[in-house]
Design a protein around this motif. Structure first.
Motif, mmCIF file in Angstrom:
data_model
loop_
_atom_site.group_PDB
_atom_site.id
_atom_site.type_symbol
_atom_site.label_atom_id
_atom_site.label_comp_id
_atom_site.label_asym_id
_atom_site.label_seq_id
_atom_site.Cartn_x
_atom_site.Cartn_y
_atom_site.Cartn_z
ATOM 1 N N GLY A 1 0.807 -1.218 0.000
ATOM 2 C CA GLY A 1 0.000 0.000 0.000
ATOM 3 C C GLY A 1 0.843 1.272 0.000
ATOM 4 O O GLY A 1 0.305 2.380 0.060
ATOM 5 N N LYS A 2 2.189 1.123 -0.074
ATOM 6 C CA LYS A 2 3.058 2.308 -0.066
ATOM 7 C C LYS A 2 3.180 2.902 -1.466
ATOM 8 O O LYS A 2 3.123 2.181 -2.455
ATOM 9 C CB LYS A 2 4.481 1.921 0.372
ATOM 10 N N GLU A 3 3.404 4.205 -1.524
ATOM 11 C CA GLU A 3 3.663 4.869 -2.808
ATOM 12 C C GLU A 3 5.086 4.572 -3.284
ATOM 13 O O GLU A 3 5.980 4.355 -2.462
ATOM 14 C CB GLU A 3 3.487 6.381 -2.658
ATOM 15 N N VAL A 4 5.309 4.597 -4.591
ATOM 16 C CA VAL A 4 6.658 4.406 -5.143
ATOM 17 C C VAL A 4 7.338 5.775 -5.221
ATOM 18 O O VAL A 4 6.839 6.666 -5.912
ATOM 19 C CB VAL A 4 6.580 3.779 -6.550
ATOM 20 N N PRO A 5 8.478 5.975 -4.503
ATOM 21 C CA PRO A 5 9.127 7.279 -4.549
ATOM 22 C C PRO A 5 9.539 7.648 -5.971
ATOM 23 O O PRO A 5 10.191 6.848 -6.652
ATOM 24 C CB PRO A 5 10.368 7.096 -3.654
ATOM 25 N N ASP A 6 9.120 8.828 -6.428
ATOM 26 C CA ASP A 6 9.590 9.387 -7.693
ATOM 27 C C ASP A 6 9.370 8.463 -8.893
ATOM 28 O O ASP A 6 10.144 8.486 -9.855
ATOM 29 C CB ASP A 6 11.106 9.666 -7.558
ATOM 30 N N GLN A 7 8.344 7.631 -8.847
ATOM 31 C CA GLN A 7 8.069 6.666 -9.929
ATOM 32 C C GLN A 7 9.292 5.801 -10.262
ATOM 33 O O GLN A 7 9.464 5.343 -11.397
ATOM 34 C CB GLN A 7 7.574 7.393 -11.199
ATOM 35 N N GLY A 8 10.160 5.613 -9.270
ATOM 36 C CA GLY A 8 11.308 4.711 -9.463
ATOM 37 C C GLY A 8 12.466 5.322 -10.226
ATOM 38 O O GLY A 8 13.426 4.615 -10.547
ATOM 39 N N LEU A 9 12.408 6.641 -10.490
ATOM 40 C CA LEU A 9 13.450 7.289 -11.306
ATOM 41 C C LEU A 9 14.859 7.040 -10.742
ATOM 42 O O LEU A 9 15.816 6.900 -11.499
ATOM 43 C CB LEU A 9 13.176 8.794 -11.410
ATOM 44 N N GLY A 10 14.953 6.939 -9.416
ATOM 45 C CA GLY A 10 16.257 6.727 -8.784
ATOM 46 C C GLY A 10 16.901 5.407 -9.191
ATOM 47 O O GLY A 10 18.109 5.223 -9.026
ATOM 48 N N LEU A 11 16.098 4.484 -9.715
ATOM 49 C CA LEU A 11 16.655 3.186 -10.136
ATOM 50 C C LEU A 11 17.090 3.200 -11.598
ATOM 51 O O LEU A 11 17.687 2.242 -12.083
ATOM 52 C CB LEU A 11 15.631 2.063 -9.927
ATOM 53 N N GLY A 12 16.747 4.273 -12.313
ATOM 54 C CA GLY A 12 17.137 4.349 -13.726
ATOM 55 C C GLY A 12 16.171 5.226 -14.487
ATOM 56 O O GLY A 12 14.977 5.305 -14.155
ATOM 57 N N ALA A 13 16.684 5.888 -15.529
ATOM 58 C CA ALA A 13 15.893 6.846 -16.295
ATOM 59 C C ALA A 13 14.711 6.181 -17.014
ATOM 60 O O ALA A 13 13.711 6.831 -17.317
ATOM 61 C CB ALA A 13 16.795 7.544 -17.309
ATOM 62 N N ASP A 14 14.832 4.887 -17.275
ATOM 63 C CA ASP A 14 13.777 4.148 -17.981
ATOM 64 C C ASP A 14 12.679 3.624 -17.055
ATOM 65 O O ASP A 14 11.659 3.126 -17.539
ATOM 66 C CB ASP A 14 14.400 2.928 -18.670
ATOM 67 N N VAL A 15 12.879 3.707 -15.739
ATOM 68 C CA VAL A 15 11.919 3.061 -14.831
ATOM 69 C C VAL A 15 10.545 3.753 -14.841
ATOM 70 O O VAL A 15 9.522 3.055 -14.901
ATOM 71 C CB VAL A 15 12.508 2.903 -13.407
ATOM 72 N N PRO A 16 10.464 5.117 -14.846
ATOM 73 C CA PRO A 16 9.114 5.715 -14.843
ATOM 74 C C PRO A 16 8.243 5.257 -16.015
ATOM 75 O O PRO A 16 7.071 4.938 -15.837
ATOM 76 C CB PRO A 16 9.404 7.228 -14.904
ATOM 77 N N VAL A 17 8.789 5.191 -17.222
ATOM 78 C CA VAL A 17 7.949 4.741 -18.355
ATOM 79 C C VAL A 17 7.618 3.254 -18.199
ATOM 80 O O VAL A 17 6.508 2.817 -18.543
ATOM 81 C CB VAL A 17 8.609 5.062 -19.720
ATOM 82 N N CYS A 18 8.544 2.471 -17.654
ATOM 83 C CA CYS A 18 8.257 1.049 -17.429
ATOM 84 C C CYS A 18 7.188 0.854 -16.346
ATOM 85 O O CYS A 18 6.516 -0.174 -16.316
ATOM 86 C CB CYS A 18 9.534 0.290 -17.053
#
Ligand SMILES: C[C@@](CO)(OP(=O)(O)O)[C@H](O)COP(=O)(O)OP(=O)(O)OC[C@H]1O[C@@H](n2ccc(N)nc2=O)[C@H](O)[C@@H]1O
Ligand SMILES: Nc1ncnc2c1ncn2[C@@H]1O[C@H](COP(=O)(O)OP(=O)(O)O)[C@@H](O)[C@H]1O
Length: 269
Positions: free
Chosen positions: A113-130
């Motif tokens: 139920g937690k939100e994903v910080p920054d749409q995962g951008l910190g894990l890689g530039a491609d993560v938000p679109v994925c």
């Protein structure tokens, strides 16, 4: 304990225009991104901190804390047992690691139920679109994602089984400032959409070919199968061909099987 299963689909950059560079070295992108109907498969359960990997492309995938699915669990601040069935080649321009990370983040969001910080951008530039895993415009360095409705496209993906490191390809760009994409007209049928895509570019194709000349052979082989359009995805080395229907894509994939390359017929959405 609930276990979730998910698909981490291959990401394809139908276009990839590099329009500038930020002071921190990251490049500004203007890209039309779609996702395949195939990819890696993940199973995720909260509790024990564990990663297991198998599948036809599982060899060589890191098992330690640098694996992007483990980094996804760390980002969410949870311990999870994750199984990764690897079907996508790594370091291949189709976001295998990024799509795995996004799939893990979606499952962990559902489980906690937690939100994903920054749409995962910190894990890689491609993560938000994925994270949205559907047709989208991707801009900025990858954080600016807008979904778009496209007709499904029949495609064949081909990877010559050479890994291409993303940062090296960006470094090889002759120009960091190139024209952006023009606006995509609304509601184009598939044939017109393919013509529109053909008029765009992947600016990373020339430096990737310099790094791995076999990419030219892959593009030529795809052209010979009668593809309406051939192009490299992301920083390579995976290339795609587009076809008018599923039968012609399947026939093209069949005709490339002898190559020893990784070949997949798919539908992009
Ligand atoms: C090029 C693209 C296009 O979709 O795809 P892939 O080839 O990776 O599939 C992506 O932008 C890759 O995204 P991703 O692989 O997540 O990149 P990151 O891990 O954040 O960055 C890896 C390296 O690529 C370079 N990089 C990445 C993204 C960007 N907008 N500018 C960059 O210059 C940087 O040198 C960075 O150190
Ligand atoms: N789950 C994962 N699957 C594949 N590669 C991973 C994973 N986690 C970390 N990596 C590392 O990330 C690197 C880039 O992989 P990937 O995301 O597939 O490439 P690309 O950015 O070209 O699409 C690989 O070389 C690998 O060492």
């Amino acid at each position: 304990m609930t276990a979730l299963q998910g698909l981490a689909p291959a990401k394809i950059n139908l276009t990839l225009h590099v329009t500038g560079q930020r002071d921190d070295g990251y490049h500004l992108l203007d890209s039309l991104v779609v996702f395949a109907d195939m990819g890696d498969r993940l199973t995720c359960k909260l509790g024990e901190d564990r990663l297991t990997v198998d599948g036809p492309m599982g060899q060589g995938v890191p098992l330690g804390p640098d694996n992007l699915v483990r980094r996804a669990a760390a980002l969410m601040g949870v311990e999870a047992a994750i199984h990764l069935e690897k079907h996508l080649p790594a370091a291949a321009g189709i976001g295998g690691g990024s799509s795995d990370a996004a799939c893990a983040l979606r499952m962990l969001r559902e489980l906690t139920g937690k939100e994903v910080p920054d749409q995962g951008l910190g894990l890689g530039a491609d993560v938000p679109v994925c994270m949205i895993a559907r047709a989208a415009f991707m801009r900025g360095i990858g954080e600016d994602v807008t979904a778009v409705d496209l007709p499904p496209l029949h495609a064949v993906l081909v990877n010559p089984r050479v890994a291409v490191p993303t940062s090296a390809v960006f470094s090889g760009l002759a120009s960091k400032v190139n024209p952006a994409m023009p606006p995509l007209p609304d509601g184009l049928p598939a044939a017109d959409l393919i013509q529109w895509i053909a008029a765009q570019r992947n600016d990373l194709e020339p430096p990737a070919i310099t790094a791995q000349p076999v990419i030219s052979d892959v593009l030529a082989a795809l052209r010979q199968t009668g593809a309406q359009l051939t192009r490299m995805s992301g920083s390579g080395a995976t290339c795609f061909g587009l076809y008018p229907d599923a039968k012609r894509a399947a026939d093209a994939a069949q005709s490339l099987q002898h190559s020893g390359w990784w070949v997949a017929a798919t539908v992009l959405r």
